[in-house]
Enzyme design. Structure first.
Site, short mmCIF file in Angstrom:
data_model
loop_
_atom_site.label_atom_id
_atom_site.label_comp_id
_atom_site.label_asym_id
_atom_site.label_seq_id
_atom_site.Cartn_x
_atom_site.Cartn_y
_atom_site.Cartn_z
N TRP A 11 0.61 -0.97 -0.04
CA TRP A 11 0.30 -0.09 -0.27
C TRP A 11 1.17 1.91 0.32
O TRP A 11 0.36 2.17 0.28
CB TRP A 11 -0.70 0.03 1.13
CG TRP A 11 -2.14 -1.27 1.10
CD1 TRP A 11 -2.54 -2.49 0.24
CD2 TRP A 11 -2.72 -1.46 1.85
NE1 TRP A 11 -2.72 -2.66 0.28
CE2 TRP A 11 -3.57 -2.70 1.55
CE3 TRP A 11 -3.11 -1.14 3.50
CZ2 TRP A 11 -4.60 -3.59 1.95
CZ3 TRP A 11 -3.91 -2.17 4.47
CH2 TRP A 11 -4.89 -3.24 3.82
N HIS A 95 12.56 -2.64 -1.81
CA HIS A 95 12.22 -2.27 -2.89
C HIS A 95 12.60 -1.26 -3.52
O HIS A 95 12.99 -0.46 -3.45
CB HIS A 95 10.01 -2.01 -1.94
CG HIS A 95 9.42 -2.08 -2.90
ND1 HIS A 95 9.14 -0.28 -3.88
CD2 HIS A 95 8.10 -2.75 -3.34
CE1 HIS A 95 8.77 -0.41 -4.46
NE2 HIS A 95 8.57 -1.71 -4.21
N GLU A 167 10.62 -7.84 -9.99
CA GLU A 167 9.95 -6.04 -9.48
C GLU A 167 11.28 -5.68 -10.68
O GLU A 167 11.87 -4.71 -10.10
CB GLU A 167 10.13 -5.60 -8.16
CG GLU A 167 9.06 -6.06 -7.32
CD GLU A 167 8.21 -5.31 -6.52
OE1 GLU A 167 6.76 -5.41 -7.60
OE2 GLU A 167 8.69 -4.17 -5.93
N SER A 213 2.97 -3.26 -12.38
CA SER A 213 1.96 -2.92 -13.13
C SER A 213 0.61 -4.01 -12.78
O SER A 213 0.19 -4.86 -14.01
CB SER A 213 1.99 -2.45 -13.91
OG SER A 213 2.63 -1.04 -13.95
N GLY A 234 1.21 -2.87 -6.38
CA GLY A 234 0.75 -1.64 -5.78
C GLY A 234 -0.20 -0.99 -5.70
O GLY A 234 -1.23 -1.60 -5.23
C1 PEP Z 1 4.94 -2.26 -5.87
O1 PEP Z 1 4.77 -1.52 -5.37
O2 PEP Z 1 5.76 -2.46 -5.54
C2 PEP Z 1 4.61 -2.29 -7.48
C3 PEP Z 1 4.51 -3.55 -8.16
O3 PEP Z 1 3.78 -0.90 -7.68
P1 PEP Z 1 2.51 -1.03 -8.73
O4 PEP Z 1 1.48 -2.38 -9.17
O5 PEP Z 1 1.61 -0.44 -8.33
O6 PEP Z 1 3.81 -1.28 -10.37
#
Ligand code: PEP
Length: 250
Positions: A11, A95, A167, A213, A234
């Site tokens: 979050w 992260h 990620e 995403s 996210g």
């Molecule tokens: C995240 O914060 O780890 C992430 C993947 O964000 P989002 O899904 O918004 O890309």
């Protein structure tokens, strides 16, 4: 060895305590799956109220970061024992937003990861390349140095408690998603690296999440890749409907 899927919602710096508890309630009441782990990762202020509100639900709670000392004169930090006592079971480490804006290094990721293990928390180590690193064909080199640095000194028994989140930085919060092939390739590389560093048993039992995403429309394709064991979400985790939609697609 079969790996249990995990869908985790980060979050970030969103939601008041009241909003976070309400979102947690919406997720818990709409949850129709028991075959996967669901984790929510609120801001620190909301962590304990969210954990308390979820105490009779299978939804787990994690911290977005963790300091490497357990206590002391470290103004503004949050320690592993504090997170554990507040109800956290997991902690994010490294992260990309921490790496990009707060000077996280391989060394500090390793310290934080060890602090999580010491406190009885399961760390989720985030790794991933930037757009320019991908374009320069450096993806695997970046992943290798982030794994080697973050996991330095770990024993196989400790690695069994670690989750990896792949990620790609260029896919986080941008609406761009790795293709299923790109995700499959990166996850296969990560698992191969873990096998070489530890052994096949550890590699086969390590959960590797994809993040970047993820939304209800693209989740199924990504999560169907054999080496993808769940998602770190996210933006789409901030509304119960879309987070539950990803869980349903898994
Ligand atoms: C995240 O914060 O780890 C992430 C993947 O964000 P989002 O899904 O918004 O890309």
């Amino acid at each position: 060895m079969s790996r249990k899927l995990m869908i985790a919602g980060n979050w970030k710096l969103h939601l008041t305590v009241e909003e976070a508890v309400s979102l947690a309630g919406g997720i818990a009441s709409g949850l129709a799956r028991e075959d996967l782990d669901v984790l929510v990762i609120p801001g620190f202020l909301a962590l304990e109220p969210v954990a308390l509100s979820l105490s009779s639900s299978p939804v787990l709670v994690g911290g977005q970061n963790i300091f490497w000392e357990d206590q002391g004169a470290f103004t503004g930090e949050v320690s592993g024992p504090q997170l554990k006592a507040a109800g956290a079971r997991y902690a994010l480490v490294g992260h990309s937003e921490r790496r990009q804006y707060f000077g996280e290094t391989e060394k500090t990721c390793n310290l934080r990861l060890n602090a999580a293990l010491r406190a009885g928390l399961r760390p989720i180590l985030c790794v991933g390349e930037t757009q320019s690193e991908r374009e320069a064909d450096q993806t695997e080199g970046v992943l290798e140095s982030q794994l080697a640095g973050g996991l330095a000194g770990l024993q196989a028994g400790q690695m069994e408690l670690v989750t990896i989140a792949y990620e790609p930085v260029w896919a986080i919060g941008t609406g761009l998603t790795a293709t299923e092939e790109q995700a499959a390739q990166a996850h296969a590389y990560l698992r191969g690296w873990i096998e070489a560093r530890f052994d096949k048993g550890v590699a086969n039992s390590t959960r590797i999440l994809y993040g970047g995403s993820v939304n209800p429309a693209n989740a199924a394709g990504l999560l169907n890749q054999p080496e993808v064991d769940g998602a770190l979400v996210g933006g789409a985790s901030l509304k119960a409907d879309s987070f539950l939609g990803i869980i349903q697609a898994a």
